[in-house]
Design an enzyme around this catalytic site. Structure first.
Site, PDB file in Angstrom:
ATOM      1  N   ARG A  26      31.573  45.521  46.436  1.00 44.81           N
ATOM      2  CA  ARG A  26      32.840  45.323  47.141  1.00 44.81           C
ATOM      3  C   ARG A  26      33.952  46.176  46.539  1.00 44.81           C
ATOM      4  NH1 ARG A  26      38.092  43.896  46.151  1.00 44.81           N
ATOM      5  NH2 ARG A  26      37.370  42.347  44.646  1.00 44.81           N
ATOM      6  N   ASP A  27      34.392  45.833  45.360  1.00 47.99           N
ATOM      7  CA  ASP A  27      35.498  46.549  44.734  1.00 47.99           C
ATOM      8  C   ASP A  27      35.094  47.976  44.371  1.00 47.99           C
ATOM      9  OD1 ASP A  27      38.061  46.850  43.756  1.00 47.99           O
ATOM     10  OD2 ASP A  27      37.644  45.904  41.839  1.00 47.99           O
ATOM     11  N   HIS A 218      39.473  41.036  34.562  1.00 52.22           N
ATOM     12  CA  HIS A 218      39.061  42.150  35.427  1.00 52.22           C
ATOM     13  C   HIS A 218      39.831  43.397  34.981  1.00 52.22           C
ATOM     14  CE1 HIS A 218      37.911  43.629  39.639  1.00 52.22           C
ATOM     15  NE2 HIS A 218      38.697  44.584  39.173  1.00 52.22           N
ATOM     16  N   HIS A 220      40.383  47.637  34.460  1.00 56.22           N
ATOM     17  CA  HIS A 220      40.155  49.023  34.874  1.00 56.22           C
ATOM     18  C   HIS A 220      40.328  49.905  33.639  1.00 56.22           C
ATOM     19  CE1 HIS A 220      40.387  48.733  39.471  1.00 56.22           C
ATOM     20  NE2 HIS A 220      40.333  47.494  39.013  1.00 56.22           N
ATOM     21  N   CYS A 251      41.579  50.871  43.796  1.00 54.54           N
ATOM     22  CA  CYS A 251      42.269  50.036  44.771  1.00 54.54           C
ATOM     23  C   CYS A 251      42.898  50.942  45.820  1.00 54.54           C
ATOM     24  CB  CYS A 251      43.354  49.205  44.097  1.00 54.54           C
ATOM     25  SG  CYS A 251      44.340  48.238  45.269  1.00 54.54           S
ATOM     26  N   ASN A 260      36.721  50.710  37.853  1.00 53.26           N
ATOM     27  CA  ASN A 260      36.549  49.463  37.122  1.00 53.26           C
ATOM     28  C   ASN A 260      35.809  49.694  35.813  1.00 53.26           C
ATOM     29  OD1 ASN A 260      37.345  47.152  39.064  1.00 53.26           O
ATOM     30  ND2 ASN A 260      36.073  48.456  40.349  1.00 53.26           N
TER      31      ASN A 260
END
Length: 311
Positions: A26-27, A218, A220, A251, A260
């Site tokens: 997803r991300d 989370h 980056h 993003c 990420n």
């Protein structure tokens, strides 16, 4: 093994085991310009599950106008079949939840902001309006027996607003948890966080009555701080970490948000610290190498590059 294992030298006081929450499908893929075929996404998810990752966030039921890459969300989940019902999916609003309910999925996630500007850019809502939007979504999901995870972005800095006060992040996170979310993922969306900042933010949540087992981190790796930040999180007692196979991701609404934290880099760190994670490093490296071939560029993960895995 395609390369040397790190020596295992445990650090006293760290958690015995952690959960790696895989966000690559997803991300990781949402910001890719070239559309990835749904059959490749399906294999990506299946390979990650086979590598031992306990949680794989599969896709997002966002309007395809906003994230064209994930326009095939319903088809992907249908192709995954029964195993897919247990995989989390992002739902931005009640319309997204409707689609998840139609497929009888069991886990959804919502995505909030710690800042006014990003709430406007990412959700087309004000900071306060986002919670009013999420309220019915979470209530309906919980009434249907679903688990709900909440993300809060821009926890360590915002490209438009600069430094984000810790108390503002805690206030946003508490409001998302109070809506009914079971877990809160604190996002360093543009990668500006540092270890001391992580420690202070986790401590502030604990002081506000949120136990560390309801928090996830989370990171980056924009400034190369992600692994240092993980270690700070471990020392603070957090046991869930989001990561993306091969370091994929960014993003679409924050240009300074680079990839990420790579799952492989996280696994290497945890292995060296003697922290259990249950993930087959070789299998994830092979998967990321395979996906890099589909994307037409090498993985940014340092561990993938070092081990030189092949699919």
């Amino acid at each position: 093994m395609t390369g040397p294992l790190p020596a295992v030298v445990p650090e006293p006081g760290l958690p015995a085991a952690v959960t790696i929450y895989e966000v690559g499908p997803r991300d990781g893929l949402q910001n890719e310009k070239a559309l990835v075929p749904v059959e490749v996404k399906e294999e990506f998810v299946r390979r990650l599950l086979a590598a031992g990752l306990p949680v794989v966030e599969a896709t997002s039921f966002v309007h395809p106008r906003w994230v064209p890459q994930l326009a095939d969300a319903a088809e992907l989940m249908a192709r995954l079949g029964e195993p897919g019902r247990d995989l989390p999916v992002l739902v931005p609003n009640e319309r997204g939840l409707d689609r998840a309910l139609e497929l009888d999925l069991r886990h959804v996630a919502i995505f909030g902001s710690a800042t006014e500007t990003f709430a406007q850019k990412n959700l087309n809502r004000s900071f306060d309006e986002q919670f009013a939007m999420f309220g019915p979504t979470v209530a309906r999901a919980r009434a249907a027996g679903m688990d709900v995870r909440a993300y809060v972005s821009m926890c360590f800095g915002d490209p438009w607003e600069g430094a984000v006060p810790i108390e503002q992040v805690v206030a946003a996170g508490r409001r998302l948890l109070d809506l009914g979310a079971s877990q809160l993922s604190l996002g360093d969306t543009i990668g500006v966080g540092t270890a001391g900042h992580v420690t202070a933010l986790v401590r502030a949540f604990v002081d506000a009555g949120v136990p560390t087992d309801r928090l996830a981190l989370h990171f980056h790796d924009t400034y190369g701080q992600a692994l240092s930040n993980v270690q700070a999180g471990l020392r603070a007692g957090v046991t869930t970490y989001d990561a993306s196979a091969g370091g994929l991701g960014g993003c679409p609404y924050a240009r300074s948000a680079t990839g990420n934290l790579a799952t492989e880099d996280l696994v290497w760190l945890l292995t060296g610290l003697g922290v259990e994670h249950g993930v087959d490093l070789d299998a994830v490296v092979a998967t990321s190498t395979w996906m890099a071939g589909h994307l037409g560029r090498p993985s940014p993960s340092a561990v993938v590059r070092a081990l030189g895995g092949t699919a």
